[in-house]
Design an enzyme around this catalytic site. Sequence first.
Site, PDB file in Angstrom:
ATOM      1  N   GLN A  78       0.832  -1.200   0.000  1.00 18.81           N
ATOM      2  CA  GLN A  78       0.000   0.000   0.000  1.00 18.81           C
ATOM      3  C   GLN A  78       0.870   1.255   0.000  1.00 18.81           C
ATOM      4  OE1 GLN A  78      -3.224   0.021   2.778  1.00 18.81           O
ATOM      5  NE2 GLN A  78      -4.027   1.913   1.957  1.00 18.81           N
ATOM      6  N   PHE A  79       1.153   1.742  -1.211  1.00 18.67           N
ATOM      7  CA  PHE A  79       2.018   2.917  -1.348  1.00 18.67           C
ATOM      8  C   PHE A  79       1.391   4.157  -0.729  1.00 18.67           C
ATOM      9  CE2 PHE A  79      -0.675   3.337  -5.054  1.00 18.67           C
ATOM     10  CZ  PHE A  79      -0.821   4.710  -5.217  1.00 18.67           C
ATOM     11  N   THR A  80       0.070   4.182  -0.570  1.00 14.79           N
ATOM     12  CA  THR A  80      -0.594   5.369  -0.030  1.00 14.79           C
ATOM     13  C   THR A  80      -0.260   5.622   1.438  1.00 14.79           C
ATOM     14  OG1 THR A  80      -2.623   4.144   0.493  1.00 14.79           O
ATOM     15  CG2 THR A  80      -2.506   5.209  -1.673  1.00 14.79           C
TER      16      THR A  80
END
Length: 150
Positions: A78-80
């Site tokens: 999850q890059f966010t």
Amino acid sequence: MKAVIQRVSKASVTIENETVASISQGLLVLLGIVTDDTQEDILWLSKKIANLRIFEDEYGVMNTSLINIKGDAIVVSQFTLHAATKKGNRPSYIKAAKPDISIPLYEAFVSQLEADLERKVQTGKFGADMKVELLNDGPVTIIIDTKNKE
């Protein structure tokens, strides 16, 4: 490396109406990777997650780990998690590592967690549009950032 760890009664990951991961009691780990993450971050974070004493013992006290209960885990990239929100209303993801860096680190993290738990760890699919479903137990949610170890 940043992780959001959720103690779950159950969790699953679905991609295009197909369930690709499903667990009962255990941990859902959302994992964000930055460019300067290293093998040291992987080793430290994996050990920390595997040994976190956030499951209840026979007295109802959070005193046992995922290893102790022989629980399962799902790791989802999850890059966010590395969103910068200081300026304006549109998050910037400039700190998140690009796939050529993050995919090998993500895969290495999953392998290390499997070694630490001595069991298979389920995953989502890197870069896919995933639907993550969970029943947070407690609720217990812990955020760990390897850049803030001390």
